[in-house]
Design a protein around this motif. Structure first.
Motif, PDB file in Angstrom:
ATOM      1  N   GLY A 210     -18.292  80.965  -0.330  1.00 44.38           N
ATOM      2  CA  GLY A 210     -17.935  79.577  -0.069  1.00 44.38           C
ATOM      3  C   GLY A 210     -16.816  79.408   0.919  1.00 44.38           C
ATOM      4  O   GLY A 210     -16.622  78.312   1.457  1.00 44.38           O
ATOM      5  N   ASP A 211     -16.052  80.468   1.197  1.00 45.23           N
ATOM      6  CA  ASP A 211     -14.948  80.393   2.155  1.00 45.23           C
ATOM      7  C   ASP A 211     -15.474  80.396   3.590  1.00 45.23           C
ATOM      8  O   ASP A 211     -16.484  81.039   3.901  1.00 45.23           O
ATOM      9  CB  ASP A 211     -13.997  81.586   1.993  1.00 45.23           C
ATOM     10  N   THR A 212     -14.742  79.708   4.455  1.00 49.20           N
ATOM     11  CA  THR A 212     -14.986  79.761   5.897  1.00 49.20           C
ATOM     12  C   THR A 212     -13.752  80.327   6.574  1.00 49.20           C
ATOM     13  O   THR A 212     -12.640  79.834   6.376  1.00 49.20           O
ATOM     14  CB  THR A 212     -15.307  78.379   6.474  1.00 49.20           C
ATOM     15  N   ILE A 213     -13.965  81.377   7.351  1.00 49.39           N
ATOM     16  CA  ILE A 213     -12.897  82.053   8.092  1.00 49.39           C
ATOM     17  C   ILE A 213     -12.964  81.580   9.539  1.00 49.39           C
ATOM     18  O   ILE A 213     -14.037  81.589  10.149  1.00 49.39           O
ATOM     19  CB  ILE A 213     -13.095  83.581   8.042  1.00 49.39           C
ATOM     20  N   THR A 214     -11.830  81.171  10.074  1.00 50.74           N
ATOM     21  CA  THR A 214     -11.737  80.846  11.494  1.00 50.74           C
ATOM     22  C   THR A 214     -10.560  81.611  12.082  1.00 50.74           C
ATOM     23  O   THR A 214      -9.626  81.984  11.363  1.00 50.74           O
ATOM     24  CB  THR A 214     -11.528  79.342  11.719  1.00 50.74           C
ATOM     25  N   GLY A 215     -10.613  81.831  13.379  1.00 49.45           N
ATOM     26  CA  GLY A 215      -9.512  82.543  14.014  1.00 49.45           C
ATOM     27  C   GLY A 215      -9.569  82.382  15.510  1.00 49.45           C
ATOM     28  O   GLY A 215     -10.550  81.872  16.069  1.00 49.45           O
ATOM     29  N   GLY A 216      -8.506  82.831  16.163  1.00 47.78           N
ATOM     30  CA  GLY A 216      -8.489  82.714  17.604  1.00 47.78           C
ATOM     31  C   GLY A 216      -7.393  83.537  18.252  1.00 47.78           C
ATOM     32  O   GLY A 216      -6.460  84.007  17.586  1.00 47.78           O
ATOM     33  N   ILE A 217      -7.523  83.704  19.545  1.00 51.45           N
ATOM     34  CA  ILE A 217      -6.517  84.294  20.423  1.00 51.45           C
ATOM     35  C   ILE A 217      -6.425  83.357  21.619  1.00 51.45           C
ATOM     36  O   ILE A 217      -7.462  82.992  22.204  1.00 51.45           O
ATOM     37  CB  ILE A 217      -6.899  85.714  20.862  1.00 51.45           C
ATOM     38  N   ASP A 218      -5.237  82.946  21.975  1.00 49.31           N
ATOM     39  CA  ASP A 218      -5.078  81.963  23.041  1.00 49.31           C
ATOM     40  C   ASP A 218      -5.850  82.374  24.294  1.00 49.31           C
ATOM     41  O   ASP A 218      -5.702  83.507  24.777  1.00 49.31           O
ATOM     42  CB  ASP A 218      -3.605  81.793  23.392  1.00 49.31           C
ATOM     43  N   GLY A 219      -6.681  81.463  24.797  1.00 49.90           N
ATOM     44  CA  GLY A 219      -7.426  81.708  26.019  1.00 49.90           C
ATOM     45  C   GLY A 219      -8.804  82.299  25.828  1.00 49.90           C
ATOM     46  O   GLY A 219      -9.573  82.392  26.795  1.00 49.90           O
ATOM     47  N   LEU A 220      -9.158  82.699  24.593  1.00 48.76           N
ATOM     48  CA  LEU A 220     -10.478  83.272  24.297  1.00 48.76           C
ATOM     49  C   LEU A 220     -11.253  82.334  23.378  1.00 48.76           C
ATOM     50  O   LEU A 220     -10.671  81.505  22.677  1.00 48.76           O
ATOM     51  CB  LEU A 220     -10.336  84.644  23.635  1.00 48.76           C
ATOM     52  N   ASP A 221     -12.584  82.470  23.375  1.00 48.99           N
ATOM     53  CA  ASP A 221     -13.400  81.668  22.464  1.00 48.99           C
ATOM     54  C   ASP A 221     -13.038  81.983  21.014  1.00 48.99           C
ATOM     55  O   ASP A 221     -12.891  83.168  20.647  1.00 48.99           O
ATOM     56  CB  ASP A 221     -14.880  81.962  22.690  1.00 48.99           C
ATOM     57  N   PRO A 222     -12.901  80.972  20.167  1.00 50.44           N
ATOM     58  CA  PRO A 222     -12.545  81.207  18.765  1.00 50.44           C
ATOM     59  C   PRO A 222     -13.697  81.839  17.998  1.00 50.44           C
ATOM     60  O   PRO A 222     -14.826  81.946  18.487  1.00 50.44           O
ATOM     61  CB  PRO A 222     -12.241  79.803  18.241  1.00 50.44           C
ATOM     62  N   ILE A 223     -13.391  82.243  16.774  1.00 48.15           N
ATOM     63  CA  ILE A 223     -14.367  82.929  15.940  1.00 48.15           C
ATOM     64  C   ILE A 223     -14.471  82.234  14.592  1.00 48.15           C
ATOM     65  O   ILE A 223     -13.512  81.603  14.125  1.00 48.15           O
ATOM     66  CB  ILE A 223     -13.974  84.427  15.765  1.00 48.15           C
ATOM     67  N   GLU A 224     -15.661  82.336  13.963  1.00 53.74           N
ATOM     68  CA  GLU A 224     -15.877  81.680  12.664  1.00 53.74           C
ATOM     69  C   GLU A 224     -16.905  82.483  11.875  1.00 53.74           C
ATOM     70  O   GLU A 224     -17.879  82.995  12.432  1.00 53.74           O
ATOM     71  CB  GLU A 224     -16.354  80.248  12.854  1.00 53.74           C
ATOM     72  N   LEU A 225     -16.694  82.551  10.571  1.00 51.01           N
ATOM     73  CA  LEU A 225     -17.652  83.196   9.654  1.00 51.01           C
ATOM     74  C   LEU A 225     -17.590  82.475   8.317  1.00 51.01           C
ATOM     75  O   LEU A 225     -16.501  82.195   7.810  1.00 51.01           O
ATOM     76  CB  LEU A 225     -17.298  84.671   9.456  1.00 51.01           C
ATOM     77  N   THR A 226     -18.748  82.179   7.747  1.00 48.72           N
ATOM     78  CA  THR A 226     -18.835  81.551   6.432  1.00 48.72           C
ATOM     79  C   THR A 226     -19.534  82.499   5.468  1.00 48.72           C
ATOM     80  O   THR A 226     -20.532  83.126   5.829  1.00 48.72           O
ATOM     81  CB  THR A 226     -19.605  80.212   6.502  1.00 48.72           C
ATOM     82  N   LEU A 227     -18.997  82.591   4.259  1.00 54.65           N
ATOM     83  CA  LEU A 227     -19.582  83.465   3.236  1.00 54.65           C
ATOM     84  C   LEU A 227     -20.377  82.638   2.238  1.00 54.65           C
ATOM     85  O   LEU A 227     -19.875  81.651   1.695  1.00 54.65           O
ATOM     86  CB  LEU A 227     -18.475  84.224   2.495  1.00 54.65           C
ATOM     87  N   SER A 228     -21.618  83.064   2.000  1.00 52.98           N
ATOM     88  CA  SER A 228     -22.459  82.436   0.988  1.00 52.98           C
ATOM     89  C   SER A 228     -22.490  83.312  -0.257  1.00 52.98           C
ATOM     90  O   SER A 228     -21.853  84.367  -0.321  1.00 52.98           O
ATOM     91  CB  SER A 228     -23.868  82.211   1.542  1.00 52.98           C
ATOM     92  N   ASP A 229     -23.240  82.899  -1.253  1.00 58.07           N
ATOM     93  CA  ASP A 229     -23.318  83.651  -2.505  1.00 58.07           C
ATOM     94  C   ASP A 229     -23.898  85.050  -2.276  1.00 58.07           C
ATOM     95  O   ASP A 229     -24.693  85.259  -1.351  1.00 58.07           O
ATOM     96  CB  ASP A 229     -24.180  82.907  -3.505  1.00 58.07           C
ATOM     97  N   PRO A 230     -23.545  86.017  -3.130  1.00 55.80           N
ATOM     98  CA  PRO A 230     -24.141  87.350  -3.012  1.00 55.80           C
ATOM     99  C   PRO A 230     -25.654  87.309  -3.174  1.00 55.80           C
ATOM    100  O   PRO A 230     -26.209  86.422  -3.837  1.00 55.80           O
ATOM    101  CB  PRO A 230     -23.488  88.130  -4.167  1.00 55.80           C
ATOM    102  N   GLU A 231     -26.326  88.264  -2.568  1.00 55.13           N
ATOM    103  CA  GLU A 231     -27.775  88.369  -2.725  1.00 55.13           C
ATOM    104  C   GLU A 231     -28.120  88.946  -4.080  1.00 55.13           C
ATOM    105  O   GLU A 231     -27.372  89.743  -4.643  1.00 55.13           O
ATOM    106  CB  GLU A 231     -28.347  89.249  -1.614  1.00 55.13           C
TER     107      GLU A 231
END
Length: 231
Positions: A210-231
């Motif tokens: 359920g968590d969403t991770i976001t991140g970045g480094i100045d001047g670069l495209d940001p990053i994102e990942l969302t976690l769903s329930d375990p399989e």
């Protein structure tokens, strides 16, 4: 023409800003403990004699923006925000100038980690593969060509559900990108397609479904990942 018993694995690749084609991934090298504060929070020290490495499989790659299941075999799944660099020319036994000239592009990356399985490896003096070489565990944002961006102390940060967890600058790296590529080239014939993740700042921690991770480094495209329930 060679025939195969089954379809070869797919080629994992990363978009590059301004390029029609994508960057194909060969190997993913990761630098360990390249930020002193992160080494300290993990109960270790920086090896100031030389950088050291572990690897992730190309098949561990997943694109930024994906939603992936919480992985099996862990109850302590951690994020690590990193600067990635990719090579555009062969490099072997290179000095730092030649190493820098071989860097094709930079981007944001996440080194996702089963921390409990990594700790098992440490405790029993075994490899870290179960902790680090994880399906969907090498997240990469679109790349920016080295001609358009250069590491020079930019902010690097990560948030979980918009709460800041990691916040540092690239100047906090113990080994800079030229030193890393030059050193690694003393041991490998590095080639175009090779990716290097340069380590993570302090502030790593667990995430849950359920968590969403976001991140970045100045001047670069940001990053994102969302976690769903375990399989």
């Amino acid at each position: 023409m060679t025939s195969y018993l089954f379809d070869p694995p797919k080629v994992h690749s990363v978009p590059v800003k301004g390029e029609a084609g994508e960057y194909p991934i060969n190997r993913i090298f990761c630098v360990g403990r390249n930020y002193a504060a992160h080494a300290a929070e993990m109960g270790g020290e920086v090896d100031r004699e030389a950088p050291w490495y572990f690897l992730k499989s190309a098949s561990a790659h997943v694109a930024s923006g994906a939603t992936v299941p919480y992985p099996p075999g862990t109850e302590n799944f951690h994020y690590e925000m990193e600067l990635a660099l990719v090579l555009g020319a062969p490099v072997f036994r290179a000095d730092q100038d030649a190493a820098m000239a071989a860097i094709y592009a930079y981007g944001c990356a996440l080194d996702m980690t089963r921390r409990d399985r990594q700790q098992d490896g440490k405790d029993h003096r075994r490899p870290w593969d179960l902790g680090k070489d994880i399906e969907n565990g090498a997240v990469m944002a679109p790349l920016t060509r080295a001609a358009d961006w250069h590491p020079a102390g930019q902010r690097i940060h990560l948030e979980v559900d918009a709460e800041v967890k990691q916040d540092a600058t690239l100047d906090d790296m113990v080994w800079n990108v030229a030193e890393i590529v030059s050193h690694l080239s003393q041991y490998y014939h590095l080639v175009p397609g090779d990716v290097i993740l340069t380590g993570t700042p302090a502030g790593v921690g667990p995430v849950v479904a359920g968590d969403t991770i976001t991140g970045g480094i100045d001047g670069l495209d940001p990053i994102e990942l969302t976690l769903s329930d375990p399989e």
